[in-house]
Design a protein around this motif. Structure first.
Motif, PDB file in Angstrom:
ATOM      1  N   THR A 142      49.990  38.299  39.783  1.00 18.78           N
ATOM      2  CA  THR A 142      50.724  37.177  40.357  1.00 18.78           C
ATOM      3  C   THR A 142      49.927  35.926  40.033  1.00 18.78           C
ATOM      4  O   THR A 142      48.883  36.020  39.403  1.00 18.78           O
ATOM      5  CB  THR A 142      50.895  37.341  41.885  1.00 18.78           C
ATOM      6  N   GLY A 143      50.353  34.769  40.470  1.00 16.50           N
ATOM      7  CA  GLY A 143      49.675  33.509  40.159  1.00 16.50           C
ATOM      8  C   GLY A 143      48.162  33.579  40.221  1.00 16.50           C
ATOM      9  O   GLY A 143      47.480  33.482  39.207  1.00 16.50           O
ATOM     10  N   THR A 144      47.596  33.758  41.388  1.00 19.20           N
ATOM     11  CA  THR A 144      46.139  33.797  41.538  1.00 19.20           C
ATOM     12  C   THR A 144      45.648  35.143  42.033  1.00 19.20           C
ATOM     13  O   THR A 144      44.506  35.276  42.451  1.00 19.20           O
ATOM     14  CB  THR A 144      45.667  32.720  42.536  1.00 19.20           C
ATOM     15  N   LEU A 192      40.626  50.171  43.461  1.00 17.78           N
ATOM     16  CA  LEU A 192      40.589  48.814  44.012  1.00 17.78           C
ATOM     17  C   LEU A 192      39.182  48.236  44.080  1.00 17.78           C
ATOM     18  O   LEU A 192      39.017  47.034  44.286  1.00 17.78           O
ATOM     19  CB  LEU A 192      41.228  48.788  45.394  1.00 17.78           C
ATOM     20  N   ALA A 193      38.169  49.063  43.891  1.00 16.22           N
ATOM     21  CA  ALA A 193      36.782  48.613  44.043  1.00 16.22           C
ATOM     22  C   ALA A 193      36.422  47.496  43.074  1.00 16.22           C
ATOM     23  O   ALA A 193      35.652  46.599  43.413  1.00 16.22           O
ATOM     24  CB  ALA A 193      35.825  49.788  43.866  1.00 16.22           C
ATOM     25  N   ASP A 194      36.961  47.524  41.881  1.00 17.20           N
ATOM     26  CA  ASP A 194      36.591  46.544  40.862  1.00 17.20           C
ATOM     27  C   ASP A 194      37.464  45.298  40.855  1.00 17.20           C
ATOM     28  O   ASP A 194      37.205  44.380  40.092  1.00 17.20           O
ATOM     29  CB  ASP A 194      36.625  47.188  39.479  1.00 17.20           C
ATOM     30  N   LEU A 195      38.493  45.279  41.688  1.00 17.48           N
ATOM     31  CA  LEU A 195      39.355  44.101  41.721  1.00 17.48           C
ATOM     32  C   LEU A 195      38.645  42.968  42.449  1.00 17.48           C
ATOM     33  O   LEU A 195      38.167  43.122  43.559  1.00 17.48           O
ATOM     34  CB  LEU A 195      40.677  44.405  42.435  1.00 17.48           C
ATOM     35  N   ASN A 196      38.576  41.836  41.804  1.00 14.98           N
ATOM     36  CA  ASN A 196      37.952  40.662  42.405  1.00 14.98           C
ATOM     37  C   ASN A 196      38.928  39.495  42.253  1.00 14.98           C
ATOM     38  O   ASN A 196      38.740  38.626  41.421  1.00 14.98           O
ATOM     39  CB  ASN A 196      36.611  40.362  41.732  1.00 14.98           C
ATOM     40  N   GLU A 197      39.972  39.544  43.034  1.00 12.86           N
ATOM     41  CA  GLU A 197      41.047  38.558  42.947  1.00 12.86           C
ATOM     42  C   GLU A 197      41.007  37.640  44.160  1.00 12.86           C
ATOM     43  O   GLU A 197      40.493  38.002  45.214  1.00 12.86           O
ATOM     44  CB  GLU A 197      42.399  39.271  42.898  1.00 12.86           C
ATOM     45  N   ASP A 198      41.584  36.444  44.007  1.00 13.23           N
ATOM     46  CA  ASP A 198      41.686  35.523  45.140  1.00 13.23           C
ATOM     47  C   ASP A 198      42.568  36.093  46.239  1.00 13.23           C
ATOM     48  O   ASP A 198      42.331  35.863  47.413  1.00 13.23           O
ATOM     49  CB  ASP A 198      42.238  34.169  44.687  1.00 13.23           C
TER      50      ASP A 198
END
Length: 97
Positions: A12-14, A36-42
């Motif tokens: 998605t956008g951010t 999900l451990a490696d996801l570093n999203e806003d």
């Protein structure tokens, strides 16, 4: 076993929307945590509308994911598990959409 369990991402956008389907249980909870451990999203939206069953191990995995992500994570419960969140008292702990 993890048969039929999937975790898919949609940007998605951010942030990212994580679509989970199948049973979330003792076998698949670790898979969810790992994916999900490696996801570093806003921002992250965990879409559980495709989840057909959640046991206590799956619940623990969700809580672990939420603790790691904090307020960056919101959860969309599916029709088959919305009552589960209500009965377990997690509506006030998880950011539910």
């Amino acid at each position: 076993m993890a048969t039929g369990f999937t975790v898919a991402y949609s940007r998605t956008g951010t942030g990212v929307r994580v679509l989970v389907s199948g049973d979330l249980d003792i076998f698949t909870g670790p898979i969810l945590r790992h994916r999900l451990a490696d996801l570093n999203e806003d921002s992250m939206v965990l879409d559980l509308t495709g989840v057909t069953f959640i046991d206590s191990s799956g619940l623990r995995a969700l809580l672990d994911v939420f603790e790691a992500a904090g307020r960056r994570l919101s959860v969309i419960p599916g029709p088959t598990n919305a009552r589960f969140f209500e009965m377990s008292g997690l509506q006030g702990k998880l950011s539910l959409e």
